[in-house]
Structures are given as C-alpha cells and as structure tokens.
Design an enzyme around this catalytic site. Structure first.
Site, PDB file in Angstrom:
ATOM      1  N   ASP A  77      50.665  26.541  82.856  1.00  0.00           N
ATOM      2  CA  ASP A  77      49.455  26.132  82.141  1.00  0.00           C
ATOM      3  C   ASP A  77      49.571  24.699  81.629  1.00  0.00           C
ATOM      4  O   ASP A  77      50.619  24.271  81.151  1.00  0.00           O
ATOM      5  CB  ASP A  77      49.237  27.091  80.962  1.00  0.00           C
ATOM      6  CG  ASP A  77      47.926  26.886  80.244  1.00  0.00           C
ATOM      7  OD1 ASP A  77      46.948  26.474  80.899  1.00  0.00           O
ATOM      8  OD2 ASP A  77      47.869  27.165  79.026  1.00  0.00           O
ATOM      9  N   HIS A  78      48.477  23.952  81.733  1.00  0.00           N
ATOM     10  CA  HIS A  78      48.368  22.585  81.199  1.00  0.00           C
ATOM     11  C   HIS A  78      49.525  21.690  81.630  1.00  0.00           C
ATOM     12  O   HIS A  78      50.209  21.079  80.804  1.00  0.00           O
ATOM     13  CB  HIS A  78      48.240  22.600  79.675  1.00  0.00           C
ATOM     14  CG  HIS A  78      46.849  22.914  79.226  1.00  0.00           C
ATOM     15  ND1 HIS A  78      45.786  22.060  79.431  1.00  0.00           N
ATOM     16  CD2 HIS A  78      46.342  24.018  78.631  1.00  0.00           C
ATOM     17  CE1 HIS A  78      44.684  22.623  78.967  1.00  0.00           C
ATOM     18  NE2 HIS A  78      44.998  23.809  78.487  1.00  0.00           N
ATOM     19  N   HIS A 127      41.027  24.495  72.021  1.00  0.00           N
ATOM     20  CA  HIS A 127      42.346  25.086  71.809  1.00  0.00           C
ATOM     21  C   HIS A 127      42.665  25.132  70.314  1.00  0.00           C
ATOM     22  O   HIS A 127      42.320  24.221  69.575  1.00  0.00           O
ATOM     23  CB  HIS A 127      43.425  24.265  72.514  1.00  0.00           C
ATOM     24  CG  HIS A 127      43.239  24.165  73.994  1.00  0.00           C
ATOM     25  ND1 HIS A 127      42.850  22.991  74.618  1.00  0.00           N
ATOM     26  CD2 HIS A 127      43.387  25.080  74.968  1.00  0.00           C
ATOM     27  CE1 HIS A 127      42.779  23.201  75.925  1.00  0.00           C
ATOM     28  NE2 HIS A 127      43.090  24.454  76.160  1.00  0.00           N
ATOM     29  N   HIS A 148      39.153  27.930  78.943  1.00  0.00           N
ATOM     30  CA  HIS A 148      40.261  27.749  78.004  1.00  0.00           C
ATOM     31  C   HIS A 148      39.727  27.933  76.583  1.00  0.00           C
ATOM     32  O   HIS A 148      38.543  27.810  76.335  1.00  0.00           O
ATOM     33  CB  HIS A 148      40.861  26.356  78.161  1.00  0.00           C
ATOM     34  CG  HIS A 148      41.665  26.179  79.409  1.00  0.00           C
ATOM     35  ND1 HIS A 148      42.953  25.707  79.403  1.00  0.00           N
ATOM     36  CD2 HIS A 148      41.366  26.419  80.711  1.00  0.00           C
ATOM     37  CE1 HIS A 148      43.421  25.654  80.641  1.00  0.00           C
ATOM     38  NE2 HIS A 148      42.455  26.073  81.455  1.00  0.00           N
ATOM     39  N   GLY A 149      40.628  28.216  75.656  1.00  0.00           N
ATOM     40  CA  GLY A 149      40.214  28.382  74.266  1.00  0.00           C
ATOM     41  C   GLY A 149      39.564  29.723  73.994  1.00  0.00           C
ATOM     42  O   GLY A 149      38.579  29.813  73.259  1.00  0.00           O
ATOM     43  N   SER A 157      40.787  32.210  72.289  1.00  0.00           N
ATOM     44  CA  SER A 157      41.085  32.731  70.952  1.00  0.00           C
ATOM     45  C   SER A 157      40.003  32.312  69.961  1.00  0.00           C
ATOM     46  O   SER A 157      39.684  31.123  69.856  1.00  0.00           O
ATOM     47  CB  SER A 157      42.443  32.215  70.466  1.00  0.00           C
ATOM     48  OG  SER A 157      43.488  32.676  71.286  1.00  0.00           O
ATOM     49  N   ASN A 211      41.803  32.102  79.110  1.00  0.00           N
ATOM     50  CA  ASN A 211      43.126  31.841  78.540  1.00  0.00           C
ATOM     51  C   ASN A 211      43.180  32.251  77.076  1.00  0.00           C
ATOM     52  O   ASN A 211      42.271  31.930  76.299  1.00  0.00           O
ATOM     53  CB  ASN A 211      43.458  30.354  78.646  1.00  0.00           C
ATOM     54  CG  ASN A 211      43.712  29.901  80.068  1.00  0.00           C
ATOM     55  OD1 ASN A 211      43.447  30.621  81.026  1.00  0.00           O
ATOM     56  ND2 ASN A 211      44.254  28.709  80.206  1.00  0.00           N
ATOM     57  N   VAL A 212      44.272  32.913  76.711  1.00  0.00           N
ATOM     58  CA  VAL A 212      44.486  33.334  75.325  1.00  0.00           C
ATOM     59  C   VAL A 212      45.906  32.952  74.928  1.00  0.00           C
ATOM     60  O   VAL A 212      46.863  33.370  75.585  1.00  0.00           O
ATOM     61  CB  VAL A 212      44.292  34.854  75.160  1.00  0.00           C
ATOM     62  CG1 VAL A 212      44.510  35.265  73.699  1.00  0.00           C
ATOM     63  CG2 VAL A 212      42.909  35.280  75.632  1.00  0.00           C
ATOM     64  N   THR A 250      46.524  31.139  71.197  1.00  0.00           N
ATOM     65  CA  THR A 250      46.605  30.991  69.746  1.00  0.00           C
ATOM     66  C   THR A 250      46.634  32.324  69.020  1.00  0.00           C
ATOM     67  O   THR A 250      47.445  32.526  68.105  1.00  0.00           O
ATOM     68  CB  THR A 250      45.427  30.138  69.233  1.00  0.00           C
ATOM     69  OG1 THR A 250      45.508  28.842  69.828  1.00  0.00           O
ATOM     70  CG2 THR A 250      45.468  30.001  67.726  1.00  0.00           C
TER      71      THR A 250
END
Length: 283
Positions: free
Chosen positions: A82-83, A178, A206-207, A209, A228-229, A231
């Site tokens: 990731d990233h 994020h 993304h982001g 959470s 994507n999870v 946090t």
C-alpha cells in the site's frame, strides 16, 4: 495455497456488487485478526502492508507472516503493498511475491504520474503482479478543509490516465481522507459516477475509517470495489492495549490478546458493511 490475484478479487467484486476489504497490518496480531475473520466470515480479503510499515518491520518479516496466515487459509487472500511512493520499495514488493502493489504518484504532476505508473505496470505485469495507482490526491484527515475538491480526481483525466498507463485499478479522491476525521467527509458521488462511467477497471476508495456506512455502500453501488481500512484498526489496537495495561496486565501477551480481539471486530464489521461476507467461493 497461494496468494490470490488481486485483479481477480476486484473483478469478482465488480461483477457482483460488493467491495473487498483491504486491511493494513503492522504486526503478527493484526495479520492474524484479518486472516481469522476472513475464515469466520467466509470472505475474500486483502492483507495490506503500507510502505511505512515495511520500513519499520522489513518486507521479508511481513511477507513471511502473511505466508504463515496463508498456510492455514481456506478463503482467498491477496497480499498488497500500500502507498508505495518509493519506486524501489514497490519493486521489492513485485519481486518478493506480493499479489499487487500500489505506486503512489498522486502528488506528482499528471505526466510524471503517468510516466512512473507506466514503468511500474510494465515491470509488475511481467511478474503477474497487479498494479493500483492514484489520480487526484487523498490527503490526511487531521487538517481542516478535507472537503476541498481541488485535489479530487478529474473524471476526464481518469480515462486518459487508465488508457495511457494500463493500470489495473484506480484509487480515486472524492472526499475521503487518511487518519482521524475532524469533520464528516462529504463524498462527491456525482464525480464518482462520472469516473465509473468513463473507466472500466475497478475503483478503490482510500480512507475507509470513519466514513459513514451509508456513504460507503453508496460508493460501492457506483463502482468502488476495494476499500482500505487502517486507522480504525490501529486505534482500537492501541486503546485495548493501553486499557489492558491500566487494568493490571503483567504480561505482554495478556495485553495483546484483547487487542487482537477488538481488531477482529472492527474487521468483521467492515467486511459485512462492504457486502463481502460469504463471497469466498468461486476463486
């Protein structure tokens, strides 16, 4: 059993109207939590190793922890980097055995992002590895102004970007961020729909959470196939660990066990919200 192709996971999600949960892991317990819940929920999952965690733990440690989880798995599991902002780290992921990598050129000018993404796509596809890229920029949630659409994905440029790079999935910026939100994100669904109509490949959000469940499910209905999870998992881990210590835990294992348990419940809830529970068959 082998790690499943991320491309295969995402295309199945795209065809059947759900999203695959992609969960950031950072130690043995977080990885166990993802794998165990995937088994219990009969759900396909993506284990994600962020570039920062690779820098902290080392790519071989995380890769072999994921292999240990895979050895006991009966559900499809993919392993994703990731990233990846550093091309050298992304290349490590390709050659180590990850199912997929993300090359993150989102802070670059458009042409530079295309050039870098195209280079990684060529290298990854030669090894059978799926590539995710990002257009627009999903920033941090800890600052005000997260609903500034100046960094959102341009639908017209998205179609050009996909066509010129040959990328397999595209992370889009439509209002999520994020980290921990200081204000409720306002997702630009009209923009997402336009992007989805202009490109055929699976879209990534993304982001995940802290984004309201209704918004996530609406985004899935408009083409999001991977969420994507990270946090939420990290925060629950820290809170449970600190609480156990405050309650008198004397052994690190006595603190890690409840921390793993709370991570499992976060992951379980997300898998169900994303519509991925019970989707493990057919791979």
């Amino acid at each position: 059993m082998r790690f499943v192709s991320t491309e295969k996971l995402l295309h199945n999600a795209q065809a059947n109207g759900y999203a695959v949960g992609a969960f950031n892991v950072f130690n043995m317990e977080s990885l166990q939590a993802v794998a165990q819940v995937a088994e219990e929920e009969k759900a396909p999952v993506i284990i994600m190793c962020e570039q920062r965690d690779i820098g902290f733990a080392g790519i071989n440690y995380l890769y072999h922890l994921a292999l240990a989880a895979l050895a006991d798995a009966t559900v499809p599991i993919a392993l994703h980097l990731d990233h990846g902002k550093d091309p050298d780290v992304v290349k490590q992921g390709i050659h180590t055995g990850f199912s997929s990598v993300m090359i993150d050129g989102s802070s670059m000018p458009f042409e530079d992002n295309i050039r870098l993404t195209r280079e990684i796509v060529k290298m990854a596809h030669a090894q059978g590895v799926t590539v995710e890229a990002e257009l627009g920029h999903v920033g941090g949630a800890g600052a005000e102004g997260i609903n500034d659409d100046s960094v959102y994905t341009n639908p017209l440029l998205a179609a050009e970007f996909v066509q010129r790079t040959g990328v397999d999935s595209l992370a889009v910026a439509i209002g999520t961020a994020h980290g921990v939100y200081v204000e409720v994100p306002k997702l630009d669904f009209e923009r997402l729909e336009e992007i989805s109509q202009g490109v055929a490949i699976p879209l990534v959000l993304h982001g995940g959470s802290g984004t309201p469940d209704d918004d996530l499910q609406r985004a899935i209905s408009l083409g999001i196939c991977k969420i994507n999870v990270g946090t939420d998992i990290r925060m629950q881990f820290m809170a449970a660990f600190v609480e156990s210590k405050a309650a008198g835990a004397k052994d690190v294992r006595d603190a890690l066990s409840p921390a793993r348990a709370v991570m499992k419940e976060v992951i379980r809830d997300r898998i169900r919200v994303f519509g991925a529970a019970g989707r493990a068959s057919g791979f």
